[in-house]
Scaffold this active site. Structure first.
Site, PDB file in Angstrom:
ATOM      1  N   GLU A   1      -4.732   2.407  -4.285  1.00  0.00           N
ATOM      2  CA  GLU A   1      -3.278   2.482  -4.083  1.00  0.00           C
ATOM      3  C   GLU A   1      -2.703   1.178  -3.542  1.00  0.00           C
ATOM      4  O   GLU A   1      -1.568   1.130  -3.074  1.00  0.00           O
ATOM      5  CB  GLU A   1      -2.933   3.629  -3.123  1.00  0.00           C
TER       6      GLU A   1
ATOM      7  N   ASP B   1      -1.764   9.890  -9.948  1.00  0.00           N
ATOM      8  CA  ASP B   1      -1.617   8.868 -10.991  1.00  0.00           C
ATOM      9  C   ASP B   1      -0.153   8.601 -11.289  1.00  0.00           C
ATOM     10  O   ASP B   1       0.250   7.446 -11.523  1.00  0.00           O
ATOM     11  CB  ASP B   1      -2.333   9.309 -12.268  1.00  0.00           C
TER      12      ASP B   1
ATOM     13  N   ASP C   1       0.845  -1.190   0.000  1.00  0.00           N
ATOM     14  CA  ASP C   1       0.000   0.000   0.000  1.00  0.00           C
ATOM     15  C   ASP C   1       0.887   1.250   0.000  1.00  0.00           C
ATOM     16  O   ASP C   1       1.885   1.316   0.729  1.00  0.00           O
ATOM     17  CB  ASP C   1      -0.904  -0.006   1.236  1.00  0.00           C
TER      18      ASP C   1
ATOM     19  N   ASN D   1      -2.803  13.085  -3.182  1.00  0.00           N
ATOM     20  CA  ASN D   1      -3.911  13.530  -4.033  1.00  0.00           C
ATOM     21  C   ASN D   1      -4.440  14.895  -3.603  1.00  0.00           C
ATOM     22  O   ASN D   1      -4.692  15.775  -4.426  1.00  0.00           O
ATOM     23  CB  ASN D   1      -5.045  12.507  -3.998  1.00  0.00           C
TER      24      ASN D   1
END
Length: 404
Positions: A303, A278, A261, A269
């Site tokens: 993620e 991204d 993760d 973000n």
């Protein structure tokens, strides 16, 4: 770019060599198919119809119209009733085939029967009408026979046809390099052999085998691309969760699963935007995909990523997982302010060579939880759950670490 070109060359070399070998075997009489010629005459039609059904099933609309045009080419070649009277010019029809292959390959897979489908049908009809109208045109044939280089003979091909053929092959190659697709790759192979047959004026039997091969190539292309769309993650290029679940069926009695993760991904973000998020996922995916020791990487969702080590223990997998974790942690990722990014690429390159005060270097880290199928953990879902719980412990331990 050189890497992409070399990948393209490697990809097309396999089908080209195999098809060439088949043609040489037939032409040299090593495989006598003359007794099957009547059957081979009808085989392409069956394969093209089958390919159209497959393309319909997987909504590959551009392939359908390529197949329809190639089906017409087959009908003209074997002189099916009502088609043999058209008597098209071989040169003009040859160029028409290349034109349709390039045009529809660069087209998008939009609706089959709607306005876009009507436009495609009208394009095919226009090409047919042009061939019918100019099949006896002296002016056109004089133009097609124009010589740029004196005394340069190219078998059954004119110099203009050669130039346009090379241009068509280059365009199809660029399309595949920029947007890899098995269908585009196989369309390039079809165009290549259309050019090859024009150069050597191949025998009837070889042509019939070629049409059959064309049908098989397009069926394979549609199925491969559809599989890629279903089982690959579009953003990262890794195998997707569906592929992970499919592969779990054949894992056997011994394997290790790692759940990975991205740490503080939501913060990335929120701070830098989804575009940067991204890029982070792509970076992490590229590093994870370099895993050694026989591990197979998947994007599980969001993620989260998964690495599976078939027939391997936890102790075996941990050193390789640590290598991946460390390689991501030490990688410095440069983030630039999109508002200050110049539109001109030359200006942007010039700025990147200087100290850009609008850029920021950040480091991404991942946490890893790992579990092995052993003891009471006999079910794949149970092992996954155990790896997920280990991942939670790695997060609780401060992140950027591995937990069992």
């Amino acid at each position: 770019m050189n890497y992409l070109v070399s990948n393209f060359i490697k990809a097309v070399s396999v089908p080209v060599i195999l098809i060439f070998a088949l043609f040489l075997i037939v032409q040299n009489g090593m495989l006598d198919l003359t007794v099957w010629q009547e059957l081979l005459t009808q085989t392409p039609m069956l394969l093209f119809i089958g390919a159209i059904v497959v393309a319909l099933r997987f909504k590959q609309s551009r392939v359908i119209y390529i197949l329809l045009f190639l089906l017409l080419s087959w009908a003209l070649f074997v002189e099916i009733d009502h088609f043999k009277y058209l008597n098209f010019s071989p040169s003009l029809w040859f160029l028409s085939q290349l034109f349709i292959l390039v045009l529809f390959t660069f087209d998008q897979n939009k609706t089959i029967w709607g306005r876009h489908g009507l436009i495609r049908a009208l394009i095919i009809l226009a090409v047919i009408l042009v061939n019918y109208r100019f099949n006896q045109s002296i002016t056109l044939h004089q133009f097609l026979n124009t010589e740029f280089i004196a005394d340069l003979h190219l078998g059954g091909m004119t110099q203009i046809e050669l130039v346009l053929s090379v241009l068509a092959l280059l365009m199809l190659a660029v399309k595949h390099i920029l947007s890899p697709s098995k269908t585009v790759l196989n369309t390039w192979v079809i165009a290549f052999f259309l050019v090859y047959f024009k150069l050597i004026d191949a025998e009837v039997l070889t042509h019939l085998i070629a049409f059959s091969v064309f049908g098989l190539l397009l069926i394979q292309g549609v199925l491969t691309d559809s599989y890629q769309m279903a089982f690959s993650d579009e953003l990262t290029g890794l195998s997707a969760r569906r592929a992970l679940l499919q592969s779990s069926i054949s894992l056997g009695k011994k394997y290790t699963i790692a759940m990975l993760d991205v740490d503080h991904f939501k913060k990335f973000n929120d701070t830098y935007g989804h575009d940067v998020g991204d890029q982070v996922l792509k970076l992490v995916a590229s590093k994870i995909n370099e895993i050694k020791g026989g591990g197979k990487a998947y994007r599980y969702g969001g993620e989260e990523f998964t690495i599976v080590f078939p027939n391997k223990s936890v102790n075996y997998a941990i050193p390789y997982l640590e290598q991946v974790r460390e390689s991501i942690a030490i990688y410095a990722m440069t983030i630039r302010d999109n508002n200050e990014r110049p539109d001109d690429s030359k200006t942007g390159k010039s700025q990147r060579s200087k100290n850009d005060t609008s850029s920021k270097v950040v480091n991404v880290t991942i946490s890893i939880g790992v579990a092995e199928r052993e003891g009471d953990l006999k079910d794949f879902d149970q092992v996954m759950k155990q790896a997920d719980e280990a991942l939670y412990r790695a997060k609780q331990a401060g992140r950027n670490c591995l937990a069992e």
